[in-house]
Design a protein around this motif. Sequence first.
Motif, mmCIF file in Angstrom:
data_model
loop_
_atom_site.group_PDB
_atom_site.id
_atom_site.type_symbol
_atom_site.label_atom_id
_atom_site.label_comp_id
_atom_site.label_asym_id
_atom_site.label_seq_id
_atom_site.Cartn_x
_atom_site.Cartn_y
_atom_site.Cartn_z
ATOM 1 N N UNK A 17 15.152 23.320 5.524
ATOM 2 C CA UNK A 17 14.154 24.274 6.230
ATOM 3 C C UNK A 17 12.662 23.746 5.436
ATOM 4 N N UNK A 18 13.294 23.628 2.952
ATOM 5 C CA UNK A 18 12.216 23.902 2.518
ATOM 6 C C UNK A 18 11.027 23.150 2.480
ATOM 7 N N UNK A 19 12.211 22.011 2.716
ATOM 8 C CA UNK A 19 11.166 20.100 2.604
ATOM 9 C C UNK A 19 10.364 20.396 3.521
ATOM 10 N N UNK A 20 10.711 21.131 4.827
ATOM 11 C CA UNK A 20 9.693 21.092 5.673
ATOM 12 C C UNK A 20 8.459 21.013 5.176
ATOM 13 N N UNK A 47 2.975 29.819 6.798
ATOM 14 C CA UNK A 47 4.551 28.565 6.114
ATOM 15 C C UNK A 47 4.967 30.158 5.111
ATOM 16 N N UNK A 48 3.966 31.232 4.416
ATOM 17 C CA UNK A 48 4.132 32.707 4.097
ATOM 18 C C UNK A 48 5.553 33.351 5.458
ATOM 19 N N UNK A 53 11.779 34.753 6.019
ATOM 20 C CA UNK A 53 12.548 34.375 7.097
ATOM 21 C C UNK A 53 13.257 33.675 6.379
ATOM 22 N N UNK A 54 13.213 31.808 5.858
ATOM 23 C CA UNK A 54 14.185 31.288 4.645
ATOM 24 C C UNK A 54 14.565 32.400 3.535
ATOM 25 N N UNK A 55 13.704 33.088 2.992
ATOM 26 C CA UNK A 55 14.563 33.565 1.789
ATOM 27 C C UNK A 55 15.678 34.778 2.482
ATOM 28 N N UNK A 56 14.844 35.391 3.716
ATOM 29 C CA UNK A 56 16.620 36.166 4.654
ATOM 30 C C UNK A 56 17.821 34.844 4.293
#
Length: 76
Positions: A17-20, A47-48, A53-56
Amino acid sequence: MEELYSIMRDFLEVEYNQESIVCLLKAAEATYTAENQVETKLLANGVKVYIKGLQKDLKAAINRMDSYIAENARKQ
């Protein structure tokens, strides 16, 4: 051991997801002009939210790994 595989899948999903997100940011950078400033701001805001969400998800995976390690240390 299954828990470790599950945690690793979570880490890999976050990495994907980070690559996305990087691809989205590169596309925004490539198409940015003064005329489409509103669209760019909307993209940046999206994006923010995605990053939060990814950080969570990452925090949850790290906590699961910490718990797994602590549990196995107690067993030994």
